[in-house]
Design a protein around this motif. Sequence first.
Motif, PDB file in Angstrom:
ATOM      1  N   UNK A  75       0.782  -1.216  -0.001  1.00 28.19           N
ATOM      2  CA  UNK A  75       0.036   0.121   0.097  1.00 28.19           C
ATOM      3  C   UNK A  75       0.800   1.076  -0.088  1.00 28.19           C
ATOM      4  N   UNK A  76       2.062   1.109  -0.330  1.00 30.61           N
ATOM      5  CA  UNK A  76       2.975   2.260  -0.346  1.00 30.61           C
ATOM      6  C   UNK A  76       3.604   2.719  -1.445  1.00 30.61           C
ATOM      7  N   UNK A  77       3.538   3.968  -1.802  1.00 27.25           N
ATOM      8  CA  UNK A  77       4.174   4.410  -3.362  1.00 27.25           C
ATOM      9  C   UNK A  77       5.657   4.436  -3.017  1.00 27.25           C
ATOM     10  N   UNK A  78       6.377   4.904  -4.204  1.00 27.13           N
ATOM     11  CA  UNK A  78       7.994   4.822  -4.075  1.00 27.13           C
ATOM     12  C   UNK A  78       8.535   5.695  -3.041  1.00 27.13           C
ATOM     13  N   UNK A  79       8.125   7.038  -2.993  1.00 27.22           N
ATOM     14  CA  UNK A  79       8.627   7.725  -1.927  1.00 27.22           C
ATOM     15  C   UNK A  79       8.259   7.279  -0.580  1.00 27.22           C
ATOM     16  N   UNK A  80       7.064   6.911  -0.251  1.00 24.46           N
ATOM     17  CA  UNK A  80       6.858   6.385   1.054  1.00 24.46           C
ATOM     18  C   UNK A  80       7.561   5.129   1.338  1.00 24.46           C
ATOM     19  N   UNK A  81       7.945   4.181   0.353  1.00 25.42           N
ATOM     20  CA  UNK A  81       8.835   3.099   0.852  1.00 25.42           C
ATOM     21  C   UNK A  81      10.148   3.600   0.777  1.00 25.42           C
ATOM     22  N   UNK A  82      10.590   4.554   0.237  1.00 25.28           N
ATOM     23  CA  UNK A  82      12.043   5.000   0.288  1.00 25.28           C
ATOM     24  C   UNK A  82      12.307   5.657   1.770  1.00 25.28           C
ATOM     25  N   UNK A  83      11.130   6.265   2.441  1.00 28.47           N
ATOM     26  CA  UNK A  83      11.092   6.957   3.809  1.00 28.47           C
ATOM     27  C   UNK A  83      11.186   5.717   4.731  1.00 28.47           C
ATOM     28  N   UNK A  84      10.310   4.652   4.409  1.00 34.75           N
ATOM     29  CA  UNK A  84      10.110   3.780   5.421  1.00 34.75           C
ATOM     30  C   UNK A  84      11.561   2.811   5.500  1.00 34.75           C
ATOM     31  N   UNK A  85      12.403   2.734   4.290  1.00 36.44           N
ATOM     32  CA  UNK A  85      13.585   2.198   4.117  1.00 36.44           C
ATOM     33  C   UNK A  85      14.823   2.957   5.079  1.00 36.44           C
ATOM     34  N   UNK A  86      14.621   4.175   4.950  1.00 36.92           N
ATOM     35  CA  UNK A  86      15.536   4.796   5.992  1.00 36.92           C
ATOM     36  C   UNK A  86      15.321   4.431   7.283  1.00 36.92           C
TER      37      UNK A  86
END
Length: 338
Positions: free
Chosen positions: A314-325
Amino acid sequence: MQHAVGSPLPPPPQPGHGPATGWSPAAHHPSGPPPGAAPGSPPPPVPGAPGASHAPAPHVPGGPHAPGPVPHAPGTPQAPHAPGPTSHAPGPAPHAPGHAPHPAATGHAQTGPAAHHAPAPPARDTTGHIQLPPGGPVAMPSPPPGTARADTGSTTLAVLLIGPAGAGKTSVAKFWAEHRRVPTSHISLDDVREWVRSGFADPQSGWNDHSEAQYRLARRTCGFAARNFLANGISCILDDAVFPDRPVVGLGGWKRHVGPGLLPVVLLPGLEVVLERNAQRSGNRRLTDEEVARIHGRMAGWYGSGLPIIDNSQLDVPATARLLDDVLARAIASPPQW
């Protein structure tokens, strides 16, 4: 240019060159005038020296470099006039007896302190100003002191993003690399595999010795590139479909080629999301639905492995990148065991 009376003239410059280098008046005349020579007269040329003329050329009064006539005392016999410039091509200046000849006259290189030395070759671990990878593997980044949260945006990291086809590994890796505050590179194993144009082992044709050999070669190439970037202060994020139940394509190879400092993170969205993303692909990157479902089922083996897992259904690319951080900050503080 004026010279002191009694000092020998420098050798004339060769056509197309500047004045002769390394010329010194002290090295070209004896410590005192020869017997019978008038004070201030230049020494006679050495017989047989290159450039010397057997017959004296006519003296040109008032030449640009010729010293004026030296008056002699009454009753003193006048010394014979030194031979003037010759009409021959200028050669090396004659050297006086008891003095070392000029290097240009002998053809031997000067070996004294003033000798010109070639620049030292670069060290083995550099190419120009580019630092080559160190011999040891990449180490785990140091956690921040105390309870402070690690600032992943300004830390040099090596990240391995794992997931099935259609998980969004490449899109998330590119976005994460482009939006960091420190230099960061993205290395895709699939891209490196496709460097092989003729004879490419297409994954759609099945897994065999040929495809395994090319996979191993691509993984080793990615590992060297990652260490090279990290040795120069550039972070890197790699992406690969690493299977938890196949050692040949498992984490062991990445750990060997990059080092224990590599931080693995798994992207594992739901099967419906993976199938939808795979349908948008083309070429050899698009797999059959059956193959995608099989790979996704095997990736479920990462649950319970201890590696951090992100469900980005349920996450787009920018949100996934923030979660990756966020995941990487926790991994730095408490590195996963793998």
